[in-house]
Design an enzyme around this catalytic site. Structure first.
Site, mmCIF file in Angstrom:
data_model
loop_
_atom_site.group_PDB
_atom_site.id
_atom_site.type_symbol
_atom_site.label_atom_id
_atom_site.label_comp_id
_atom_site.label_asym_id
_atom_site.label_seq_id
_atom_site.Cartn_x
_atom_site.Cartn_y
_atom_site.Cartn_z
ATOM 1 C CB SER A 17 31.476 19.922 0.945
ATOM 2 O OG SER A 17 31.128 18.330 0.389
ATOM 3 C CG ASP A 27 23.948 22.696 2.414
ATOM 4 O OD1 ASP A 27 24.876 21.982 2.268
ATOM 5 O OD2 ASP A 27 24.817 23.307 3.348
ATOM 6 C CG HIS A 48 26.755 21.749 -0.778
ATOM 7 N ND1 HIS A 48 27.546 21.773 0.650
ATOM 8 C CD2 HIS A 48 28.290 20.947 -1.193
ATOM 9 C CE1 HIS A 48 27.664 20.291 0.844
ATOM 10 N NE2 HIS A 48 28.368 20.263 -0.552
#
Length: 296
Positions: A107, A247, A274
């Site tokens: 991320s 995601d 995710h």
């Protein structure tokens, strides 16, 4: 079980916590540095990769970025920006003598990798594993808003009202955001979730809001102008791009990176959101180890 070592690095007058699994060996295998998401999350979920230290005889280094976890700090909004966090990575590499390494970022950690490669031209990085990151805050926002249009109308209304008024409070808004995150982020939360993903942690809420914004689809912080799509071809570090089919990093976001980063490979994981390395842990570790050994 691999040896676990913990410590702190002085940084900007504060302390950055790090956790090392395994030991450096003269076996030609570069250590793996883990960059967590957020900004303001913690290293915790990366502990699911502890097995890689044994399975691949490789040292794993993870840390809590300043502002969260064991490096918690608040009341310093001037610190919550890209330069502070990237300089911290540089400082950690120097502090631990990580002249040669692989780097995995999830991320926001994937965003860090992109900016690190383009803006810092780092030496000694054998490869990247960009896990559910993104190259563009505006693209991330557009994809988030597109997906919100697939939600129940009352939830769309609650989110749109918040975006229009700047009031990110209220039961209806909270319920809508929880639904959005359940769809695209929280796959691993449940009775079978690894302990490291459920244990209490001190998230950096201030660093998240100041750095990113009030939620995943409304970047308003210091990273709102993070735009690297047109610079992705400058990344010379071999890059494994991983994302989940459900995601926050949508397939379009992942494909944008895969199409433009030279010497890259993209794995789109089914049954994953995710945190692909949690959701598809065993399969992910096979590919991770294979990738690092290819570029050692």
């Amino acid at each position: 079980m691999a040896k676990i070592t913990e410590g702190y690095m002085p940084y900007l007058g504060y302390q950055t916590y790090y956790r090392i699994v395994g030991e450096r060996k003269d076996n030609g295998k570069a250590p793996l540095i883990c960059l967590h998401g957020g900004p303001g999350s913690t290293h915790n979920y990366f502990e699911v990769l502890d097995n890689v230290a044994d399975d691949d005889d490789r040292m794993i280094v993870m840390y809590d970025q300043i502002g969260c976890g064991n490096s918690y700090l608040d009341g310093h909004p001037e610190l919550w920006n890209q330069k502070v966090w990237l300089d911290e990575l540089e400082a950690l590499r120097k502090h631990l003598d990580l002249d040669v390494c692989h780097i995995i970022g999830q991320s926001w950690g994937g965003m860090m990798q992109i900016a690190y490669a383009v803006d810092y031209d780092p030496k000694g990085v054998k490869s990247f594993i960009i896990s559910s990151g993104h190259p563009s805050s505006s693209l991330w926002e557009r994809e988030g808003l597109r997906r919100i249009k697939m939600m129940p109308q009352d939830m769309q209304d609650a989110i749109n009202h918040a975006l229009e008024t700047g009031d990110f409070t209220g039961e209806a808004y909270d319920a809508a955001v929880a639904e959005y995150m359940d769809r695209y982020c929280n796959y691993w939360i449940g009775e079978d979730a690894p302990e490291c993903c459920t244990r209490p942690k001190k998230s950096g809420s201030e660093s998240y809001v100041e750095g990113w914004g009030p939620n995943e689809f409304a970047p308003t912080g210091t990273l709102k102008d993070f735009e690297y799509i047109d610079k992705l071809d400058q990344i010379k570090i071999p890059s494994l791009i991983c994302s989940g089919i459900s995601d926050l990093c949508s397939p379009l976001v992942a494909k944008t990176m895969a199409d433009r980063i030279p010497n890259s490979k993209w794995i789109l994981w089914e049954r994953a959101r995710h945190t692909c390395f949690v959701d598809r842990h065993d399969d992910y570790c096979v590919e991770l180890i294979k990738w690092m050994n290819q570029y050692d």
